[in-house]
Scaffold this motif. Structure first.
Motif, PDB file in Angstrom:
ATOM      1  N   ASP A 409       0.981  -1.263   0.029  1.00 29.16           N
ATOM      2  CA  ASP A 409       0.098   0.025   0.054  1.00 29.16           C
ATOM      3  C   ASP A 409       0.956   1.355   0.255  1.00 29.16           C
ATOM      4  OD1 ASP A 409      -2.327  -1.536  -0.020  1.00 29.16           O
ATOM      5  OD2 ASP A 409      -2.671  -1.376   2.350  1.00 29.16           O
ATOM      6  N   HIS A 410       2.108   1.100   0.748  1.00 30.10           N
ATOM      7  CA  HIS A 410       2.820   2.456   0.760  1.00 30.10           C
ATOM      8  C   HIS A 410       3.421   2.598  -0.683  1.00 30.10           C
ATOM      9  CE1 HIS A 410       3.745   1.408   5.205  1.00 30.10           C
ATOM     10  NE2 HIS A 410       2.901   2.799   5.179  1.00 30.10           N
ATOM     11  N   ILE A 411       3.649   1.479  -1.366  1.00 33.15           N
ATOM     12  CA  ILE A 411       4.367   1.499  -2.799  1.00 33.15           C
ATOM     13  C   ILE A 411       3.598   2.158  -3.677  1.00 33.15           C
ATOM     14  CG2 ILE A 411       5.416   0.193  -4.453  1.00 33.15           C
ATOM     15  CD1 ILE A 411       6.519  -1.645  -2.387  1.00 33.15           C
ATOM     16  N   ARG A 412       2.005   1.615  -3.685  1.00 34.37           N
ATOM     17  CA  ARG A 412       1.127   2.227  -4.456  1.00 34.37           C
ATOM     18  C   ARG A 412       1.027   3.623  -4.213  1.00 34.37           C
ATOM     19  NH1 ARG A 412      -1.247  -2.905  -2.946  1.00 34.37           N
ATOM     20  NH2 ARG A 412      -1.030  -4.462  -4.551  1.00 34.37           N
ATOM     21  N   SER A 413       1.036   4.160  -2.774  1.00 34.27           N
ATOM     22  CA  SER A 413       0.744   5.466  -3.008  1.00 34.27           C
ATOM     23  C   SER A 413       1.916   6.210  -3.207  1.00 34.27           C
ATOM     24  CB  SER A 413       0.460   5.693  -1.155  1.00 34.27           C
ATOM     25  OG  SER A 413       1.944   5.761  -0.631  1.00 34.27           O
ATOM     26  N   MET A 414       2.912   5.831  -3.550  1.00 35.71           N
ATOM     27  CA  MET A 414       4.186   6.526  -4.172  1.00 35.71           C
ATOM     28  C   MET A 414       3.941   6.319  -5.511  1.00 35.71           C
ATOM     29  SD  MET A 414       7.417   5.606  -1.556  1.00 35.71           S
ATOM     30  CE  MET A 414       7.154   3.728  -2.061  1.00 35.71           C
ATOM     31  N   GLY A 415       3.001   5.745  -6.241  1.00 30.91           N
ATOM     32  CA  GLY A 415       2.852   5.617  -7.561  1.00 30.91           C
ATOM     33  C   GLY A 415       3.796   4.778  -8.097  1.00 30.91           C
ATOM     34  N   LEU A 416       4.134   3.595  -7.473  1.00 32.11           N
ATOM     35  CA  LEU A 416       5.008   2.565  -8.030  1.00 32.11           C
ATOM     36  C   LEU A 416       4.089   1.262  -8.040  1.00 32.11           C
ATOM     37  CD1 LEU A 416       8.385   3.527  -6.081  1.00 32.11           C
ATOM     38  CD2 LEU A 416       7.689   4.107  -8.373  1.00 32.11           C
ATOM     39  N   ASP A 417       4.775   0.273  -8.758  1.00 39.19           N
ATOM     40  CA  ASP A 417       4.325  -1.101  -8.713  1.00 39.19           C
ATOM     41  C   ASP A 417       5.114  -1.925  -7.737  1.00 39.19           C
ATOM     42  OD1 ASP A 417       4.162  -3.876  -9.786  1.00 39.19           O
ATOM     43  OD2 ASP A 417       2.980  -3.111 -11.370  1.00 39.19           O
ATOM     44  N   PRO A 418       4.059  -2.633  -6.956  1.00 36.20           N
ATOM     45  CA  PRO A 418       4.797  -3.415  -5.614  1.00 36.20           C
ATOM     46  C   PRO A 418       5.634  -4.295  -6.230  1.00 36.20           C
ATOM     47  CG  PRO A 418       2.729  -2.831  -5.159  1.00 36.20           C
ATOM     48  CD  PRO A 418       2.749  -2.332  -6.796  1.00 36.20           C
ATOM     49  N   VAL A 419       5.532  -4.667  -7.499  1.00 35.60           N
ATOM     50  CA  VAL A 419       6.279  -5.993  -8.032  1.00 35.60           C
ATOM     51  C   VAL A 419       7.313  -5.559  -8.932  1.00 35.60           C
ATOM     52  CG1 VAL A 419       6.071  -8.148  -9.138  1.00 35.60           C
ATOM     53  CG2 VAL A 419       4.146  -7.665  -7.799  1.00 35.60           C
ATOM     54  N   ALA A 420       6.877  -4.763 -10.050  1.00 35.99           N
ATOM     55  CA  ALA A 420       7.639  -4.216 -11.297  1.00 35.99           C
ATOM     56  C   ALA A 420       8.903  -3.441 -10.489  1.00 35.99           C
ATOM     57  CB  ALA A 420       6.911  -3.824 -12.354  1.00 35.99           C
ATOM     58  N   ASP A 421       8.282  -2.548  -9.469  1.00 35.39           N
ATOM     59  CA  ASP A 421       9.268  -1.607  -8.997  1.00 35.39           C
ATOM     60  C   ASP A 421      10.025  -1.857  -7.923  1.00 35.39           C
ATOM     61  OD1 ASP A 421       9.094   0.501 -10.875  1.00 35.39           O
ATOM     62  OD2 ASP A 421       6.882   0.866 -10.242  1.00 35.39           O
ATOM     63  N   ARG A 422       9.935  -3.285  -7.469  1.00 37.52           N
ATOM     64  CA  ARG A 422      10.602  -3.616  -6.202  1.00 37.52           C
ATOM     65  C   ARG A 422      12.194  -3.350  -6.431  1.00 37.52           C
ATOM     66  NH1 ARG A 422       9.397  -7.395  -2.184  1.00 37.52           N
ATOM     67  NH2 ARG A 422      11.178  -8.695  -1.540  1.00 37.52           N
ATOM     68  N   GLN A 423      12.760  -3.788  -7.623  1.00 39.05           N
ATOM     69  CA  GLN A 423      14.393  -3.668  -7.476  1.00 39.05           C
ATOM     70  C   GLN A 423      14.549  -2.048  -7.356  1.00 39.05           C
ATOM     71  OE1 GLN A 423      16.842  -6.312  -7.388  1.00 39.05           O
ATOM     72  NE2 GLN A 423      17.830  -4.565  -6.657  1.00 39.05           N
ATOM     73  N   PHE A 424      13.808  -1.158  -8.030  1.00 41.71           N
ATOM     74  CA  PHE A 424      14.111   0.216  -7.914  1.00 41.71           C
ATOM     75  C   PHE A 424      13.944   0.451  -6.833  1.00 41.71           C
ATOM     76  CE2 PHE A 424      11.770   4.258  -7.829  1.00 41.71           C
ATOM     77  CZ  PHE A 424      12.967   4.834  -8.054  1.00 41.71           C
ATOM     78  N   ILE A 425      12.989   0.201  -5.693  1.00 41.43           N
ATOM     79  CA  ILE A 425      12.929   0.624  -4.471  1.00 41.43           C
ATOM     80  C   ILE A 425      13.962   0.324  -3.618  1.00 41.43           C
ATOM     81  CG2 ILE A 425      11.395   0.450  -2.415  1.00 41.43           C
ATOM     82  CD1 ILE A 425       9.044   0.042  -4.253  1.00 41.43           C
ATOM     83  N   MET A 426      14.475  -1.084  -3.788  1.00 42.19           N
ATOM     84  CA  MET A 426      15.618  -1.521  -2.909  1.00 42.19           C
ATOM     85  C   MET A 426      16.945  -0.906  -3.206  1.00 42.19           C
ATOM     86  SD  MET A 426      14.765  -5.753  -3.283  1.00 42.19           S
ATOM     87  CE  MET A 426      16.435  -6.281  -2.460  1.00 42.19           C
ATOM     88  N   ASP A 427      17.111  -0.448  -4.582  1.00 43.22           N
ATOM     89  CA  ASP A 427      18.245   0.333  -4.936  1.00 43.22           C
ATOM     90  C   ASP A 427      18.273   1.734  -4.527  1.00 43.22           C
ATOM     91  OD1 ASP A 427      19.181  -1.807  -6.155  1.00 43.22           O
ATOM     92  OD2 ASP A 427      18.836  -1.109  -8.186  1.00 43.22           O
ATOM     93  N   LEU A 428      17.035   2.209  -4.140  1.00 45.72           N
ATOM     94  CA  LEU A 428      16.635   3.573  -3.928  1.00 45.72           C
ATOM     95  C   LEU A 428      17.032   3.866  -2.322  1.00 45.72           C
ATOM     96  CD1 LEU A 428      15.612   6.253  -5.217  1.00 45.72           C
ATOM     97  CD2 LEU A 428      13.497   5.945  -4.200  1.00 45.72           C
ATOM     98  N   VAL A 429      16.391   2.969  -1.531  1.00 43.90           N
ATOM     99  CA  VAL A 429      16.339   2.899  -0.156  1.00 43.90           C
ATOM    100  C   VAL A 429      18.053   2.725   0.008  1.00 43.90           C
ATOM    101  CG1 VAL A 429      14.236   2.675   0.443  1.00 43.90           C
ATOM    102  CG2 VAL A 429      15.755   0.743   0.280  1.00 43.90           C
ATOM    103  N   GLU A 430      18.523   2.112  -0.567  1.00 42.11           N
ATOM    104  CA  GLU A 430      20.143   1.733   0.008  1.00 42.11           C
ATOM    105  C   GLU A 430      20.992   2.898  -0.683  1.00 42.11           C
ATOM    106  OE1 GLU A 430      23.738  -1.434  -1.431  1.00 42.11           O
ATOM    107  OE2 GLU A 430      21.798  -1.475  -2.276  1.00 42.11           O
ATOM    108  N   LEU A 431      20.808   3.553  -1.913  1.00 39.73           N
ATOM    109  CA  LEU A 431      21.683   4.681  -2.281  1.00 39.73           C
ATOM    110  C   LEU A 431      21.502   5.807  -1.354  1.00 39.73           C
ATOM    111  CD1 LEU A 431      23.241   6.145  -4.260  1.00 39.73           C
ATOM    112  CD2 LEU A 431      20.884   6.936  -5.425  1.00 39.73           C
ATOM    113  N   TYR A 432      20.075   6.241  -0.841  1.00 36.52           N
ATOM    114  CA  TYR A 432      19.913   7.248   0.222  1.00 36.52           C
ATOM    115  C   TYR A 432      19.902   6.843   1.670  1.00 36.52           C
ATOM    116  CZ  TYR A 432      18.682   9.630  -4.221  1.00 36.52           C
ATOM    117  OH  TYR A 432      18.743  10.192  -5.445  1.00 36.52           O
ATOM    118  N   GLY A 433      20.317   5.728   1.840  1.00 36.75           N
ATOM    119  CA  GLY A 433      20.518   5.274   3.435  1.00 36.75           C
ATOM    120  C   GLY A 433      19.258   5.372   4.092  1.00 36.75           C
ATOM    121  N   ILE A 434      17.941   4.963   3.723  1.00 39.65           N
ATOM    122  CA  ILE A 434      16.672   5.016   4.260  1.00 39.65           C
ATOM    123  C   ILE A 434      16.397   3.773   4.813  1.00 39.65           C
ATOM    124  CG2 ILE A 434      14.310   5.596   4.035  1.00 39.65           C
ATOM    125  CD1 ILE A 434      14.993   7.220   1.628  1.00 39.65           C
ATOM    126  N   ASP A 435      16.352   3.484   6.130  1.00 39.67           N
ATOM    127  CA  ASP A 435      16.207   2.301   6.912  1.00 39.67           C
ATOM    128  C   ASP A 435      14.741   1.839   7.031  1.00 39.67           C
ATOM    129  OD1 ASP A 435      16.632   0.027   8.462  1.00 39.67           O
ATOM    130  OD2 ASP A 435      16.721   1.197  10.374  1.00 39.67           O
TER     131      ASP A 435
END
Length: 447
Positions: A409-435
Motif C-alpha cells: 500500500d505504501h508503494i502504491r501510494s508513491m505511484g509505484l508498482d509493488p512487483v515491477a518496481d521492487r528492485q528500484f525501491i531496494m536500490d533507492l533506499v540503499e542509495l539514500y540510506g533510508i532504513d
C-alpha cells in the motif's frame, strides 16, 4: 540567419525602458567607448523587439514568458573556434588571452558539424559551463574546400545564465564568417559581462544543482517554446524509465547525430526529473555535462554519475563509461541489474496519464482564473518535484515508524508498482540510506 527546424532565434523578454536605459548610458573612458559600440550595434543579441515581415512588432522569448534577470552574469571567457582544412578544429581567438581552453575547440564545434548548417552546443569545461553557436557557410574558396565553419562561444561559472547570450552568439558567428578577424564587438561584450571575482561555492547555488520550483525564474536555460512538451512527446511513457534512472544517479548518455543542440535540452529536461525539496534527502545535485566527445572519455569514466550527450557513435562501445545509453528513443543498458528499469510497467503508464492530465488542468485553470498561465517548464518541474517529495517523504515516514515496514500500500501510494518496481525501491533506499524493511504481499515475511 537560417535556423534549423528544432530551434529558433531566442532573446530574453525585458521591459522596454530597461533596454532604452542601457542604450542611453554615457561613456567616460576607452572601455566605455568600445562598450557603447557593442550596445549600439543593431541585432547583436541585445534584448529587444523585432519586426516581422508584415511589419508587426513581436517579442521573442525563450519560453514565451518574462525571465528574471536578477542573476548576475558570470562570463569567464569568450572565444572563436575555426575549422582549418589542414589543422582541424582550433582556437582562433579568445579573451582573456591566457585562459585555459584546452579541448574547447572540440566541444564548441561538435563532431560531424560539417553535415549541418547551424547548431548550438552546451558543454562543461572543468568547473565552468559553456555555450557556443556554430555555422557552416559556403564560400568560393579552394583553400577552404568550399565551406567556412566557425563557432563563437562563452564560458561561465553557471549554465543558468548562458541562455541570455544565445542570440548574440548566433549573430556573432555569422559576423565572424563574413568579416574574419573583427573581434571588436566580442571584446566589448567580454569587458561588459565578465565575471569580476571568481565566486566561491558558498556564494550561491551550485552550478549542478537541479532547479527547484522556487528557482524557476533564475534557473531557466533558453529553449524553444514547447521544448518540455516535445521532451514528453518524444519519450512518452519512457519518461518514467528515465525518472527512475535519474533518481538512482546513474550515468546517462544520449546519442544523436548533429545537430546536437536539441539533445542538450534533453539533458537539461532529464536533470529536472530528479528535483525534490525534501531536506533530509541528500544528493539533490546532478551533474549535467551536456555535450561530450572522445577527448572527454578519460574524464567522464571517473565521474560517479552524470547526464550527457554526444554525436560520436564510438561511445556506444565504451560500455564502462555509462550505465544507460539513449539512442534516439531507445533506452538501453548493458547492466543486467538495470535491465528491468528500462521496462515500462502499468504504474508508469498511470503516472504518464496523470502528467498529461496535470498539464491540461494547469493550463485550463490559468485560462479560467485569468491568471498568468504556467509554462511547460514550470508545470513539468512542479509535477516531478511533487512526485519525488511524496516518494521520499513516504519512505522517511516509514523509516521513522517502529516496525519500519514498507508495504504494498505504501508503494502504491508513491505511484509505484509493488512487483515491477521492487528492485528500484531496494536500490533507492540503499542509495539514500533510508532504513526500511520491504515487505512482500504476505506482511509476515520481510525481505
Amino acid at each position: 540567419m537560417a535556423i534549423s527546424g528544432d530551434k529558433s532565434p531566442l532573446v530574453v523578454n525585458i521591459e522596454e525602458n530597461e533596454a532604452e536605459q542601457r542604450f542611453e548610458r554615457k561613456s567616460t573612458g576607452p572601455q566605455e567607448v568600445v562598450r557603447n559600440l557593442y550596445l549600439q550595434e543593431q541585432g547583436l543579441g541585445i534584448p529587444c523587439k523585432l519586426v516581422n515581415e508584415s511589419g508587426d512588432t513581436i517579442n521573442i522569448s525563450a519560453s514565451n514568458s518574462v525571465c528574471d534577470l536578477t542573476e548576475q552574469d558570470s562570463i569567464v571567457a569568450i572565444f572563436v573556434v575555426a575549422f582549418d582544412t589542414r589543422s582541424g578544429n582550433l582556437i582562433e581567438w579568445c579573451l582573456p588571452a591566457d585562459v585555459d581552453l584546452t579541448g574547447v575547440e572540440f566541444k564548441a564545434m561538435a563532431s560531424g558539424s560539417h553535415t549541418v548548417k547551424t547548431d548550438f552546443i552546451y558543454f562543461k569545461k572543468g568547473d565552468l559551463y559553456g555555450l557556443s553557436c556554430f555555422e557552416n557557410m559556403p564560400v568560393d574558396s579552394a583553400v577552404e574546400r568550399g565551406a567556412r565553419m566557425k563557432s563563437v562561444g562563452i564560458l561561465a561559472t553557471s549554465y543558468t545564465v548562458l541562455y541570455r547570450h544565445m542570440q548574440f552568439l548566433e549573430k556573432q558567428v555569422r559576423h565572424q564568417l563574413e568579416h574574419p578577424g573583427r573581434y571588436e564587438q566580442l571584446t566589448a561584450f567580454y569587458n561588459d559581462r565578465r565575471c569580476p571575482v571568481q565566486s566561491s561555492p558558498s556564494d550561491g547555488p551550485s552550478p549542478g544543482s537541479t532547479p527547484g520550483a522556487e528557482d524557476l525564474p533564475n534557473m531557466k536555460i533558453t529553449h524553444p517554446a514547447g521544448c518540455f512538451q516535445q521532451f514528453i512527446n518524444f519519450f512518452g511513457e519512457q519518461i518514467f524509465v528515465l525518472w527512475k534512472i535519474v533518481l538512482l544517479q546513474k550515468r546517462v548518455l544520449f546519442f544523436s547525430p548533429p545537430p546536437i543542440g536539441v539533445v542538450c535540452y534533453r539533458v537539461y529536461c532529464c536533470c529536472c526529473l530528479g528535483n525534490h525539496t525534501v531536506s533530509e534527502i541528500s544528493g539533490n545535485e546532478l551533474n549535467p555535462l551536456f555535450y561530450v566527445n572522445v577527448e572527454d572519455i578519460d574524464v567522464i569514466q571517473d565521474e560517479p554519475f552524470y547526464i550527457a550527450c554526444t554525436t560520436e557513435k564510438i561511445f556506444e562501445e565504451k560500455r564502462n563509461i555509462y550505465d544507460v545509453y539513449v539512442d534516439n528513443q531507445l533506452v538501453k543498458t548493458e547492466h543486467q541489474h538495470l535491465s528491468e528499469l528500462t521496462k515500462i510497467n502499468n504504474a508508469d503508464r498511470d503516472k504518464f496519464n496523470i502528467l498529461a492530465n496535470h498539464r491540461s488542468s494547469q493550463h485550463f485553470t490559468g485560462e479560467v482564473s485569468g491568471k498568468q498561465r504556467l509554462d511547460d517548464e514550470q508545470v513539468f518541474i512542479a509535477f516531478f518535484t511533487e512526485q519525488n517529495n511524496k516518494l521520499f517523504q513516504t519512505l522517511l515516514d516509514v523509516s521513522s515508524c517502529q516496525d519500519k515496514e514498507l508495504t504494498s500500500d505504501h508503494i502504491r501510494s508513491m505511484g509505484l508498482d509493488p512487483v515491477a518496481d521492487r528492485q528500484f525501491i531496494m536500490d533507492l533506499v540503499e542509495l539514500y540510506g533510508i532504513d526500511v524493511i520491504l515487505m512482500v504481499d504476505n506482511p509476515c515475511c520481510p525481505v
